[in-house]
Design a protein around this motif. Structure first.
Motif, PDB file in Angstrom:
ATOM      1  N   TRP B  80       0.813  -1.212   0.000  1.00  9.03           N
ATOM      2  CA  TRP B  80       0.000   0.000   0.000  1.00  9.03           C
ATOM      3  C   TRP B  80       0.848   1.265   0.000  1.00  9.03           C
ATOM      4  N   MET B  81       1.930   1.232   0.804  1.00  6.70           N
ATOM      5  CA  MET B  81       2.730   2.444   0.980  1.00  6.70           C
ATOM      6  C   MET B  81       3.565   2.694  -0.260  1.00  6.70           C
ATOM      7  N   SER B  82       2.931   3.355  -1.177  1.00  8.77           N
ATOM      8  CA  SER B  82       3.562   3.567  -2.476  1.00  8.77           C
ATOM      9  C   SER B  82       4.277   4.903  -2.491  1.00  8.77           C
ATOM     10  N   ALA B  83       4.718   5.275  -3.675  1.00  9.58           N
ATOM     11  CA  ALA B  83       5.310   6.603  -3.838  1.00  9.58           C
ATOM     12  C   ALA B  83       4.289   7.673  -3.481  1.00  9.58           C
ATOM     13  N   ALA B  84       3.004   7.343  -3.660  1.00 12.31           N
ATOM     14  CA  ALA B  84       1.958   8.320  -3.327  1.00 12.31           C
ATOM     15  C   ALA B  84       1.932   8.574  -1.825  1.00 12.31           C
ATOM     16  N   SER B  85       2.136   7.519  -1.025  1.00 18.57           N
ATOM     17  CA  SER B  85       2.155   7.703   0.420  1.00 18.57           C
ATOM     18  C   SER B  85       3.476   8.323   0.867  1.00 18.57           C
ATOM     19  N   PHE B  86       4.553   7.803   0.336  1.00 16.94           N
ATOM     20  CA  PHE B  86       5.896   8.187   0.784  1.00 16.94           C
ATOM     21  C   PHE B  86       6.247   9.610   0.324  1.00 16.94           C
ATOM     22  N   LEU B  87       5.944   9.898  -0.922  1.00 15.51           N
ATOM     23  CA  LEU B  87       6.321  11.196  -1.480  1.00 15.51           C
ATOM     24  C   LEU B  87       5.107  12.103  -1.704  1.00 15.51           C
ATOM     25  N   GLY B  88       4.025  11.496  -2.205  1.00  8.22           N
ATOM     26  CA  GLY B  88       2.899  12.281  -2.694  1.00  8.22           C
ATOM     27  C   GLY B  88       2.088  12.993  -1.627  1.00  8.22           C
ATOM     28  N   LYS B 203       7.544 -11.862   0.450  1.00 11.54           N
ATOM     29  CA  LYS B 203       8.662 -11.860   1.398  1.00 11.54           C
ATOM     30  C   LYS B 203       9.367 -10.509   1.337  1.00 11.54           C
ATOM     31  N   ASN B 204       9.567 -10.047   0.107  1.00 15.73           N
ATOM     32  CA  ASN B 204      10.236  -8.776  -0.061  1.00 15.73           C
ATOM     33  C   ASN B 204       9.462  -7.644   0.583  1.00 15.73           C
ATOM     34  N   MET B 205       8.140  -7.751   0.509  1.00 12.59           N
ATOM     35  CA  MET B 205       7.315  -6.670   1.046  1.00 12.59           C
ATOM     36  C   MET B 205       7.552  -6.481   2.532  1.00 12.59           C
ATOM     37  N   GLN B 206       7.790  -7.580   3.238  1.00 13.91           N
ATOM     38  CA  GLN B 206       8.052  -7.448   4.665  1.00 13.91           C
ATOM     39  C   GLN B 206       9.385  -6.727   4.899  1.00 13.91           C
ATOM     40  N   ILE B 207      10.381  -7.076   4.103  1.00 18.59           N
ATOM     41  CA  ILE B 207      11.678  -6.386   4.208  1.00 18.59           C
ATOM     42  C   ILE B 207      11.529  -4.930   3.772  1.00 18.59           C
ATOM     43  N   GLN B 208      10.776  -4.757   2.677  1.00 17.86           N
ATOM     44  CA  GLN B 208      10.578  -3.399   2.168  1.00 17.86           C
ATOM     45  C   GLN B 208       9.868  -2.527   3.196  1.00 17.86           C
ATOM     46  N   TYR B 209       8.902  -3.099   3.909  1.00 18.14           N
ATOM     47  CA  TYR B 209       8.193  -2.305   4.907  1.00 18.14           C
ATOM     48  C   TYR B 209       9.176  -1.746   5.930  1.00 18.14           C
ATOM     49  N   VAL B 210      10.057  -2.609   6.393  1.00 17.22           N
ATOM     50  CA  VAL B 210      11.025  -2.180   7.417  1.00 17.22           C
ATOM     51  C   VAL B 210      11.920  -1.065   6.862  1.00 17.22           C
ATOM     52  N   ILE B 211      12.394  -1.256   5.633  1.00 18.97           N
ATOM     53  CA  ILE B 211      13.266  -0.236   5.030  1.00 18.97           C
ATOM     54  C   ILE B 211      12.500   1.077   4.842  1.00 18.97           C
ATOM     55  N   ILE B 212      11.279   0.958   4.339  1.00 19.74           N
ATOM     56  CA  ILE B 212      10.480   2.162   4.074  1.00 19.74           C
ATOM     57  C   ILE B 212      10.245   2.938   5.371  1.00 19.74           C
ATOM     58  N   ILE B 213       9.815   2.242   6.387  1.00 17.16           N
ATOM     59  CA  ILE B 213       9.413   2.948   7.606  1.00 17.16           C
ATOM     60  C   ILE B 213      10.640   3.501   8.350  1.00 17.16           C
ATOM     61  N   VAL B 214      11.720   2.727   8.374  1.00 19.89           N
ATOM     62  CA  VAL B 214      12.931   3.210   9.065  1.00 19.89           C
ATOM     63  C   VAL B 214      13.495   4.431   8.338  1.00 19.89           C
ATOM     64  N   SER B 215      13.578   4.334   7.013  1.00 22.46           N
ATOM     65  CA  SER B 215      14.138   5.459   6.250  1.00 22.46           C
ATOM     66  C   SER B 215      13.262   6.695   6.377  1.00 22.46           C
ATOM     67  N   PHE B 216      11.965   6.496   6.546  1.00 21.88           N
ATOM     68  CA  PHE B 216      11.046   7.627   6.640  1.00 21.88           C
ATOM     69  C   PHE B 216      11.084   8.289   8.015  1.00 21.88           C
ATOM     70  N   LEU B 217      11.293   7.476   9.051  1.00 18.50           N
ATOM     71  CA  LEU B 217      11.202   8.011  10.417  1.00 18.50           C
ATOM     72  C   LEU B 217      12.484   8.689  10.904  1.00 18.50           C
ATOM     73  N   ILE B 218      13.632   8.133  10.522  1.00 13.33           N
ATOM     74  CA  ILE B 218      14.893   8.668  11.075  1.00 13.33           C
ATOM     75  C   ILE B 218      15.023  10.188  10.870  1.00 13.33           C
ATOM     76  N   PRO B 219      14.816  10.696   9.648  1.00  8.61           N
ATOM     77  CA  PRO B 219      14.977  12.150   9.480  1.00  8.61           C
ATOM     78  C   PRO B 219      14.023  12.979  10.337  1.00  8.61           C
ATOM     79  N   ALA B 380      16.167   6.275  -1.098  1.00  6.99           N
ATOM     80  CA  ALA B 380      16.082   4.843  -1.426  1.00  6.99           C
ATOM     81  C   ALA B 380      14.796   4.254  -0.859  1.00  6.99           C
ATOM     82  N   GLY B 381      14.374   4.757   0.299  1.00  2.00           N
ATOM     83  CA  GLY B 381      13.098   4.322   0.882  1.00  2.00           C
ATOM     84  C   GLY B 381      11.938   4.687  -0.031  1.00  2.00           C
ATOM     85  N   GLY B 382      12.015   5.882  -0.637  1.00  2.00           N
ATOM     86  CA  GLY B 382      10.985   6.304  -1.596  1.00  2.00           C
ATOM     87  C   GLY B 382      10.916   5.360  -2.775  1.00  2.00           C
ATOM     88  N   VAL B 383      12.087   4.962  -3.263  1.00  4.60           N
ATOM     89  CA  VAL B 383      12.139   4.023  -4.389  1.00  4.60           C
ATOM     90  C   VAL B 383      11.558   2.670  -3.949  1.00  4.60           C
TER      91      VAL B 383
END
Lengths: 250, 556
Positions: B80-88, B203-219, B380-383
């Motif tokens: 669900w958390m696409s570029a629209a959620s992450f960037l848009g 499987k990737n989606m679970q890894i991707q979720y972690v990368i997406i959320i960590v990269s988004f929260l740290i800043p 990279a999280g956005g990608v």
């Protein structure tokens, strides 16, 4: 839900078993809470809002007639420039509005300058315009000096305090070719611009602060999401309990 | 092979430590650090995809129904958390303030409808794809084909925004032209989806979720800490940032705080950022409500979201995976407005210039002087966000093409090998179409994605809602509903595309306002439901075996 073996029917609004009725009632309750929380709140927000002007708009309104009649005092001219800068500083404004406001600020500043300042103002504006075109980096010392120097001159003419964030904008609003005349087409646009950008829909729900937020903002950005997760959790929890009670194995 | 995966990931990780670039420019140059981070993450994705690759058709479509509840929730969130959620979303709030919250509310509130009205029942129905359900429930091969085509159209429409996001991030990282960036990014995501299939994707989606959320929260922690707000919980701490924007930030109070370009942390009062349907935003109350409503029902009708419920073992798991999914999604949605708020103040100085709104998340981190390594991770999280969604969409679209169109209608005797080949051909074809559309750059990412939601809201949502909850709804009713919904969609999208191509159609202002491309479902969905009900009432009853199936299997 089934009335008999030969007549199978499903209808959300006409459940035929106790379990279906229970499920329907739960769904209706949760969807009602959901709908009232989202749409009910926003209809309420809409119903009680009042167009509320910013301080800059109130001040602009007091001086605009005199600006039009070209009979404004120095203070009134300064107020008009301040209000125009308040709109320019808003980041997103239509290009044609920005042009009109830049003309307003440039003209007002020029009118307020005495004869010695007028020449200085035009020279410094031209110098800054030239450097803006030429420099490749905004950290160029010559560019920074020109910007600050122009800002100082204009701020002192316009009576801007050192803490006023509008002093960061003023250098960029001055256009050397727009100083001598406040164009009629730009004048015509000013009332629309001011009412578009300086009047906002406010009420006690927007003015009341909660955890630092304007309340309505907190409600939509934080609370509604919490509510959605809670409603989902509640639904699953209740359905699980009901399934255990009725010994239903899905 | 799986046991070798972790060491490989750990071996790749050190490259992150050397990846810090030292750029303070907002864009234009090749950014070494972010590029290395991106390549590393993509390598990890492909590796995971290879290890967990699809072995047969069932794997490709539905991951063997072996995914746990929390895992499925993570996959739902990542999907669900696409570029629209992450960037848009941050882009919309940055540009239109409170209006952007209609997207936040719409994209999360729809899950309540999805759960209460559909999730468990969809799983109990036991089909692989949305078109499968439609064809079966409405006992029509023709409707199955229409369902498949609609699924493909929705997937394409959804993917266009994602490819736009991928293009923007590749452009930012590689310092290349947007068009080339879209082509490169599109090619990479295509290869990845083809290699991994849905099992790898899940499987990737679970890894991707972690990368997406960590990269988004740290800043966010860094930004709130740096600018002296409550940083332990930035999602609450930024409330004061919003209030500061409303009242203005004077220079003296913040003399020691600057953005990366050396500008004071200050701005004039800007209540339009937080006040509802402000005239400055150009958006009205009606549009706020219409967008929120359209996105909500679109959420409950999106094929690639519905398809996630087929991959959990039981109806109960399907329901709980929604709770987990929504919670994981909300973590990002509570956070996105923080970027918009900081972006507003940090870019207030005219010298910052006009920024591409869709990249404001990355620009905000840059302007806030966040370490380039972390900014690179954010990009990279956005990608990753775009990748996870695109791969799910391509699988949903290619499933519709291969399973619902080819196998069920064109060649029922196709071998499993041939089915997989058709799925892969469908994926390639869709990726090419999406790339061509993404190059047009018609609107903001979130707006492009919202088109897909409205399309789903006027077509699939009414069919599923009535199909599950009203056994009287029949084939004729479904056809009437589809005609009504698709007519509204056709009018809206014709005006939208014509406008973007410089053609002015009659009554364009009226149509563009009341049937906007990102919210035409507000009227299209009720019309489709009404048409379905009226025609169903006037035509013969649904066959007994379908009603019996609904009673005994779906609602028992």
């Amino acid at each position: 839900m089934e009335s008999n073996q030969n007549d199978y029917h499903i209808s959300f609004f006409k459940p035929t078993t106790a379990q279906a009725k229970w499920n329907r009632n739960l769904a209706i309750k949760l969807i009602l809470i959901w709908a009232v929380a989202v749409f009910g709140f926003h209809f309420l927000l809409r119903a009680i809002e009042k167009p509320t002007p910013e301080e800059s708009y109130v001040k602009y309104e007091m001086v605009w007639e005199n600006i039009l009649a070209e009979s404004a005092s120095v203070e009134e001219m300064q107020i008009f420039a301040h209000s125009s800068l308040s709109v320019i500083g808003k980041v997103f404004i239509k290009p044609e509005y920005k042009t009109a406001l830049n003309n307003a600020v440039s003209w007002t500043t020029f009118q307020l300058a005495d004869s010695s300042q007028k020449e200085l103002l035009i020279d410094k504006t031209k110098e800054f315009e030239k450097l803006k075109e030429e420099v490749t980096s905004i950290s160029d010392p010559e560019y920074i000096n020109a910007k600050n120097s122009l800002s100082q001159v204009a701020s002192s003419i316009l009576g801007l305090q050192n803490s006023d964030p509008r002093i960061l904008i003023v250098s960029f609003s001055l256009i050397s070719t727009e100083m001598e005349l406040f164009k009629a087409e730009n004048k015509d646009m000013i009332p629309t611009i001011m009412s578009t950008y300086l009047i906002h829909n406010q009420s006690f729900l927007t003015d009341f602060k909660f955890l630092g937020f304007p309340f309505h903002y907190f409600y939509s950005a934080i609370f509604l999401l919490v509510l959605f997760v809670f409603l989902c959790w509640l639904y699953c929890y209740r359905v699980d309990k009901m399934n255990v009670k009725l010994d239903i194995d899905e | 092979m799986k046991k070798f995966l972790l060491p490989i990931i750990l071996l790749l990780t050190p490259s992150l430590l050397f990846a810090a670039g030292a750029s303070t420019q907002l864009e234009g140059n090749f950014q070494v650090g972010p590029a290395i981070i991106l390549i590393t993450i993509l390598c990890v994705f492909v590796l995971v995809g290879v290890v967990f690759r699809a072995k047969d058709t069932a794997d490709f479509y539905a991951a063997g129904r072996s995914i746990s509840r929390v895992g499925s929730g993570m996959a739902i969130a990542s999907n669900w958390m696409s570029a629209a959620s992450f960037l848009g979303m941050a882009a919309l709030m940055y540009g239109t303030g409170y209006h952007g919250l209609a997207y936040v509310v719409g994209w999360t509130g729809g899950y309540v409808l999805l759960l209460i009205l559909m999730a468990g029942q969809i799983r109990k129905y036991g089909k692989y794809t949305a078109a499968d359900f439609i064809g079966d429930r409405y006992y029509s091969q023709g409707l199955r084909a229409v369902g498949a085509v609609i699924t493909i159209l929705i997937s394409i429409s959804y993917c266009v925004g994602q490819f736009g996001g991928i293009g923007l991030m590749f452009k930012w990282i590689l310092g290349i032209d947007y068009a080339i960036a879209v082509i490169i990014g599109g090619s990479v995501v295509l290869v990845y989806t083809l290699i991994s299939g849905m099992l790898g994707v899940t499987k990737n989606m679970q890894i991707q979720y972690v990368i997406i959320i960590v990269s988004f929260l740290i800043p966010l922690f860094i930004l709130t800490f740096k600018f002296d707000y409550f940083w332990l919980l930035p999602q609450i701490g930024y409330g004061s940032v919003v209030s500061d924007i409303v009242s203005g930030v004077p220079i003296t109070e913040t003399a020691q705080m600057f953005n990366a370009l050396g500008h004071e942390y200050a701005m004039v009062p800007s209540p339009e950022f937080a006040m509802p349907w402000d005239t400055a935003s150009g958006q009205s109350f009606f549009q706020w409500i219409a967008i929120a409503f359209s996105l909500m029902i679109g959420t409950a009708g999106l094929p690639h979201v519905i398809q996630r419920f087929y991959v959990v073992p039981k109806a109960r798991d399907a329901r709980w995976s929604v709770v987990w999914g929504l919670f994981f999604i909300s973590i990002l949605y509570w956070s996105a407005p923080v970027y918009a708020a900081f972006g507003k103040i940090l870019s207030a100085n005219p010298e910052v210039g006009k920024l591409a709104k869709d990249a404001i998340v990355v620009y905000t981190a840059q302007l806030g002087n966040v370490n380039p390594l972390i900014v690179g991770l954010l990009a990279a999280g956005g990608v990753s966000a775009a990748f996870s969604t695109v791969s799910g969409l391509l699988v949903a679209g290619s499933s519709a093409f291969a399973h619902d169109l080819y196998v069920k209608i064109i060649n029922p005797k196709a071998s499993p090998k041939m089915q997989l080949l058709m799925a892969r051909l469908g994926t390639i074809l869709m990726a090419v179409i999406v790339t061509l559309l993404a190059l047009k750059n018609w609107a903001l990412i979130a707006q492009l994605v919202a088109v897909a939601f409205s399309l789903a809201g006027v077509t699939i949502f009414p069919l599923f809602l009535l199909g599950i909850w009203w056994s009287r709804s029949n084939k004729q009713g479904a056809i009437a509903g589809l005609i009504a919904g698709l007519s509204v969609a056709a009018i809206s999208l014709t005006y939208f595309i014509a406008g973007k191509e410089g053609v002015t159609l009659p009554y364009h202002e009226f149509v563009n306002y009341w049937l906007g491309a990102w919210y035409f479902a507000w009227i299209g969905a009720p019309l489709a439901i009404l048409a379905n009900i009226i025609v169903s009432k006037l035509t013969p009853e649904t066959p007994l075996e379908i009603r019996k199936f609904l009673v005994l299997n779906v609602h028992s």
